[in-house]
Write a protein that holds these residues in place. Structure first.
Motif: not given
Ligand SMILES: Nc1ncnc2c1ncn2[C@@H]1O[C@H](COP(=O)(O)OP(=O)(O)O)[C@@H](O)[C@H]1O
Ligand SMILES: [Mg+2]
Lengths: 244, 240
Positions: B18-44
């Motif tokens: 299991e590589v994502l464990h019940g992740l919850t988030c919202t991303i607002p319109r018209g913005s730049i949201t950075g997804l940050l984390g070490p390699s292998g953390s599940g960004k891709t």
């Protein structure tokens, strides 16, 4: 599927091939060299007529199978397929795109090879050369459809190439070229009966023997088209928008 | 603020893990949201779920009010894969024109996308002959060519020289100002400061979701790297 997307996909695949001049050269020239070899092996006799006719159908099948399985494998491994699936492109745009693009290339190949066989090597068939080309193109598209399907089971180009002997060789051995189909052992006949190449070879043989297209020839061609559709449907099932 | 992307209780398995464990988030319109984390953390993996190419075990992802991956979204979303996904045996221009054609756009749009990523001079070159940085910009051109409302960029600036990187960020900023929602992953902290919001992800858990300034204030440092480290330490302490 949309005609616009299909057309641009066909254009894209043909353009990719055009940048690879050496591959295009090989596609066209290799069958000519092999036909020349056959011509001198059999001294241009009756056996040459029989074998060259069948070869005109088998070359496009093998070559298009190989090219398609590698091309499709590249789509999968390079990430372009993943990206395409986020765009409005449909699975059928891709499947038919490959089928039509490589079918066109195969038509050019078959025309050149048939031209050489008929005019330079005096290939003699009772029926029309156009029917030979038609059957050759159907075989090429069969190769494309099976190539698309098999690429789903290969992870590397080495593996993809290995499918060629698995898919093509048994069909070539059992199609009636080496041993007449009705003099094979019963179980071999059964296998031969379910392999599509058996029917395209029979269709070609019919063209060789009869001045006018026969019912058997049309039936055989129909079976080949059916096999193409079946392979494309199975191929579509291996194209998944969502993967693990 | 309007929501562009909504992820709730997202669980994803890859391989047998299991590589994502019940992740919850919202991303607002018209913005730049950075997804940050070490390699292998599940960004891709998260990005693949947003663009609708990832099999999901449970949970929901919706984009612009539609379930992720639904056909209606395919005209409205652009995806830059982490490894450049363009055809090696086509020129930059042929690649851009093909992707433009999928959105029923023409040659002018393709050329504009190529200019936007600074590849005008290399438009006629085969992708196979490009440098790594150029190749990833060719791939970027194909992601923005459809003028998507939601743009998902997986490490877009890796291997770019600093000046180009700055140009690309200016471009992203302009697009966001025009209403494009951008989700961009990175592991370079200096880029994180350019985002409107940050999602910090570690081992498939969301450990931070705020503006860069707020994240730094909460952690009590003005260095994002250090802030990230402190958040991790705090959470480890809390878990222990
Ligand atoms: N195709 C795959 N099969 C199995 N596991 C995978 C696959 N792709 C990624 N993973 C695993 O999933 C986890 C998250 O990967 P990923 O989302 O690529 O992380 P990131 O993009 O943050 O580097 C990693 O542990 C990785 O090993
Ligand atoms: Mg990644």
């Amino acid at each position: 599927m949309s005609p616009h997307t299909l057309a641009s996909t066909i254009g894209r695949i043909v353009r990719q091939l055009r940048h690879d001049r050496r591959t295009v050269g090989l596609i066209i020239v290799v069958p000519l060299l092999l036909l020349t070899l056959l011509y001198y092996m059999f001294d241009g006799g009756l056996l040459f007529d029989r074998i060259a006719l069948v070869m005109l159908g088998i070359f496009p099948f093998i070559i298009m199978f190989l090219i398609t399985s590698i091309a499709m494998l590249r789509e999968r491994t390079s990430g372009t397929l993943e990206r395409l699936f986020t765009t409005p492109v449909g699975k059928l745009d891709l499947l038919f795109g490959y089928g039509i693009a490589f079918g066109l290339v195969a038509a050019a190949q078959a025309a050149v090879a048939a031209g050489l066989a008929y005019w330079l090597f005096d290939l003699d068939t009772a029926g029309s050369a156009w029917l030979v080309i038609l059957i050759a193109v159907a075989n090429a598209v069969l190769g494309v459809a099976l190539g698309l399907l098999c690429s789903a089971f290969a992870r590397t180009e080495f593996q993809a190439v290995q499918f060629m002997p698995v898919v093509a060789l048994p069909q070539i051995l059992l199609c009636g070229l080496f041993v007449a189909r009705d003099s094979m052992a019963g179980w071999l006949q059964v296998i031969s009966d379910v392999l599509p190449l058996s029917y395209s070879v029979e269709a070609l043989t019919e063209v060789g023997r009869h001045a006018d297209p026969t019912g058997t020839m049309w039936r055989d061609l129909g079976i080949v088209v059916g096999a193409i559709i079946l392979a494309l449907v199975l191929g579509a099932a291996t194209l998944r928008r969502r993967t693990a | 603020m309007e929501t562009a992307i909504e992820v709730s209780d997202l669980v994803i398995n890859r391989g047998k893990r299991e590589v994502l464990h019940g992740l919850t988030c919202t991303i607002p319109r018209g913005s730049i949201t950075g997804l940050l984390g070490p390699s292998g953390s599940g960004k891709t993996t998260l990005m693949r779920a947003v663009v609708g190419v990832q099999l999901v075990a449970s949970g929901r992802v919706s984009v612009l009010g539609e379930p992720a991956g639904s056909p209606a979204l395919r005209h409205r979303i652009g995806y830059l894969t982490q490894a450049p996904s363009v055809y090696d045996d086509l020129t930059v221009r042929e690649n851009a024109r093909y992707f433009a054609s999928l959105y029923k756009l023409g040659h002018a749009d393709a050329d504009a996308a190529i200019e936007a990523v600074g590849l005008g001079q290399a438009a006629h070159q085969l992708v196979a002959n490009l440098s790594g940085g150029q190749r990833s910009r060719a791939s970027l051109a194909c992601a923005i060519v459809g003028r998507p409302e939601v743009l998902v960029l997986d490490e877009p600036t890796v291997g770019q020289d600093p000046v180009l990187r700055d140009d690309l960020w200016a471009r992203f900023r302009t697009m966001a100002a025009d209403g494009t929602t951008i989700l961009v992953s990175s592991h370079v902290m200096d880029e994180a400061n350019r985002c409107d919001r940050l999602l910090l992800i570690r081992d498939g858990h969301l450990i931070g979701d705020d503006t860069p300034a707020a994240i730094k204030t909460t952690a009590g440092t003005d260095d994002l790297d250090e802030a990230f480290l402190r958040i991790i330490r705090q959470q480890e302490k809390a878990a222990a």
